[in-house]
Scaffold this motif. Structure first.
Motif, short mmCIF file in Angstrom:
data_model
loop_
_atom_site.label_atom_id
_atom_site.label_comp_id
_atom_site.label_asym_id
_atom_site.label_seq_id
_atom_site.Cartn_x
_atom_site.Cartn_y
_atom_site.Cartn_z
N HIS A 55 0.98 -1.21 0.05
CA HIS A 55 0.20 0.02 -0.07
C HIS A 55 0.96 1.32 -0.17
O HIS A 55 1.85 1.23 0.55
CB HIS A 55 -1.04 0.03 1.19
CG HIS A 55 -0.08 -0.12 2.61
ND1 HIS A 55 0.31 0.76 3.09
CD2 HIS A 55 -0.02 -1.43 3.13
CE1 HIS A 55 0.99 0.13 4.09
NE2 HIS A 55 0.86 -0.96 4.42
N ASP A 56 0.68 2.36 -0.95
CA ASP A 56 1.18 3.38 -0.94
C ASP A 56 2.80 3.44 -1.37
O ASP A 56 3.43 3.93 -0.63
CB ASP A 56 0.84 4.18 0.37
CG ASP A 56 -0.33 5.04 0.58
OD1 ASP A 56 -1.11 4.82 -0.38
OD2 ASP A 56 -0.97 5.03 1.95
N VAL A 57 2.95 2.32 -1.98
CA VAL A 57 4.39 2.18 -2.54
C VAL A 57 4.82 3.36 -3.26
O VAL A 57 4.43 3.61 -4.50
CB VAL A 57 4.31 0.89 -3.32
CG1 VAL A 57 5.92 0.69 -3.80
CG2 VAL A 57 4.09 -0.26 -2.40
N PRO A 58 6.16 3.87 -2.89
CA PRO A 58 6.57 5.15 -3.67
C PRO A 58 7.34 4.65 -4.84
O PRO A 58 8.23 3.90 -4.66
CB PRO A 58 7.34 6.00 -2.67
CG PRO A 58 7.78 4.95 -1.71
CD PRO A 58 6.76 3.86 -1.51
N ILE A 59 6.86 5.36 -6.03
CA ILE A 59 7.86 5.00 -6.88
C ILE A 59 7.94 6.43 -8.04
O ILE A 59 7.20 7.23 -7.73
CB ILE A 59 7.25 4.02 -8.15
CG1 ILE A 59 5.86 4.53 -8.61
CG2 ILE A 59 7.04 2.69 -7.54
CD1 ILE A 59 5.40 3.38 -9.86
N GLY A 60 9.01 6.41 -8.79
CA GLY A 60 9.28 7.82 -9.55
C GLY A 60 8.69 7.60 -11.16
O GLY A 60 8.40 6.22 -11.50
N LEU A 61 8.41 8.67 -11.74
CA LEU A 61 8.14 8.71 -13.13
C LEU A 61 8.82 9.66 -13.73
O LEU A 61 8.87 10.92 -13.31
CB LEU A 61 6.60 8.97 -12.95
CG LEU A 61 6.03 8.96 -14.60
CD1 LEU A 61 6.24 7.80 -15.57
CD2 LEU A 61 4.56 9.66 -14.42
N VAL A 62 9.42 9.37 -14.98
CA VAL A 62 10.12 10.46 -15.75
C VAL A 62 9.25 10.27 -17.18
O VAL A 62 9.50 9.07 -17.83
CB VAL A 62 11.44 10.03 -16.14
CG1 VAL A 62 12.19 11.12 -17.07
CG2 VAL A 62 12.25 10.14 -14.71
N SER A 63 8.36 11.13 -17.42
CA SER A 63 7.50 10.88 -18.68
C SER A 63 6.97 12.16 -19.22
O SER A 63 6.79 13.24 -18.30
CB SER A 63 6.29 9.85 -18.35
OG SER A 63 5.42 9.96 -19.31
N THR A 64 6.87 12.23 -20.39
CA THR A 64 6.15 13.72 -20.97
C THR A 64 4.66 13.19 -21.56
O THR A 64 4.15 14.21 -21.95
CB THR A 64 7.10 14.08 -22.27
OG1 THR A 64 7.16 12.91 -23.30
CG2 THR A 64 8.38 14.29 -21.92
#
Length: 369
Positions: A55-64
């Motif tokens: 639950h509420d697992v933090p992940i990053g995002l690099v996207s346009t």
């Protein structure tokens, strides 16, 4: 003891009197306590680690092309797992966030249109496996093939990432078991002697654990001296906690609160066997502020992220050290003085009696209304 030595309560049979004053009553009490603790022990670990729910697992995002909110909604709909998606401007920024353990992984769209899913097994093997398992669903969500990259893999001899937990567990258990055996087999130590052997035992025990998993077996690529210091500190905290309870409530029951704090709460909430985001909320919160969790995080940082150490686990250990040793010394001096334990100098009942007498004297000296 003969029947003439026993004092029966009104309406009590001789058999009941012998049972109450003989050895069978304390044996019954211990049996009942052990029964309850056995159930709590099994239930605690089964609840915390038997079926971990992310639950509420933090992940990053690099996207346009995808916003964090859109990706989080799509992932939750497809996986049933809640994610906290944090945007980053570049792939370098996302990798830095993983290295600093701000996020467990990152989805990165490359300039050529390909997509990488960075995971970090060293940060949490259970979460890394979760993210890898969700890779096919990620492909469906973004409409592009996803290549999984482990940015911080675990040591070859620790593929499941459990050695950190075992190392911290060993330091905690041997810490308070060593304190128990020292107090039982060297009962006439002075306060200075107790503290001296607590430190010696912790230093040697921390050395043994670090040397075994590091140079001797090569299970973890640890920085030997730094990990040795952390484990010695953990052992000292566990021993001092038991010693505090021993002088406060007596050696007969001191193991009970020590066991509850460390074995039933601190160890399963440590995040060593299961990442904190997969634990029930109570354990997720408690693990951050208890010694085993702090030890796991400190050793993990030293082993896998030596350039991005966090101060928090060291603060937690320092607070526990000052509190446990300080309380032990204070209560030990109050009850026995600095010498070897003998006649109790002060008891909590004597304090209450003195306060009661002082109150009566004040009331007696007060002028009549």
């Amino acid at each position: 003891m003969t029947s003439s030595d026993t004092t029966a309560e009104p309406g009590e049979t001789p058999t009941a009197t012998r049972f109450r004053e003989g050895p069978h009553l304390p044996a019954l009490v211990v049996t009942l306590i052990v029964t309850v603790i056995a159930g709590l022990f099994a239930g605690t670990y089964a609840w915390a680690m038997g079926d971990p729910q992310p639950h509420d697992v933090p992940i990053g995002l690099v996207s346009t092309t995808h916003s964090p909110g859109e990706l989080a909604t799509e992932l939750e709909a497809r996986t049933g797992t809640t994610f906290v998606v944090r945007p980053y401007a570049t792939e370098t920024d996302a990798e830095a966030a993983i290295r600093e353990q701000v996020v467990y992984g990152a989805l990165v769209e490359q300039l050529n249109g390909s997509v990488r899913l960075y995971v970090s097994s060293a940060s949490g093997a259970s979460v890394a496996r979760l993210l890898e398992g969700d890779a096919p669903r990620l492909e469906q969500s973004i409409g592009q093939p996803v290549t999984v990259v482990d940015a911080h893999p675990l040591a070859e001899k620790d593929p499941n990432g459990l050695v950190l937990f075992y190392v911290a567990l060993a330091a905690v258990v041997i810490g308070f078991v060593g304190a128990i055996q020292t107090r039982v087999n060297a009962a006439r130590l002075t306060l200075a002697g107790e503290l001296f052997w607590d430190v010696v035992r912790s230093v040697l025990g921390g050395f043994a654990i670090s040397f075994t998993v590091g140079p001797l077996l090569g299970v973890l690529p640890i920085p030997f001296f730094a990990v040795w210091g952390v484990l010695a500190l953990t052992m000292l905290i566990a021993g001092a906690t038991y010693s505090f309870w021993r002088v406060l409530i007596g050696g007969r029951w001191a193991m009970l609160p020590t066991w509850i704090v460390f074995v039933l709460i601190s160890n399963p909430s440590s995040g060593g066997a299961v990442a904190p985001e997969l634990l029930p909320p109570f354990y997720q919160f408690m693990g951050r502020w208890l010694p085993t969790g702090a030890t796991v995080r400190a050793v993990r940082d030293l082993t896998y992220f030596p350039d991005d150490l966090h101060l928090e686990p060291y603060i937690v250990l320092a607070v526990w050290l000052v509190a446990s040793v300080g309380l032990f010394v204070a209560v030990r001096l109050f009850r026995y003085g600095p010498g070897a334990p003998g006649d109790i100098l002060h008891t909590w009942r004597s304090i209450a009696r003195r306060r009661g007498r002082a109150t009566d004297e004040v009331a007696a000296e007060a002028p009549a209304g």
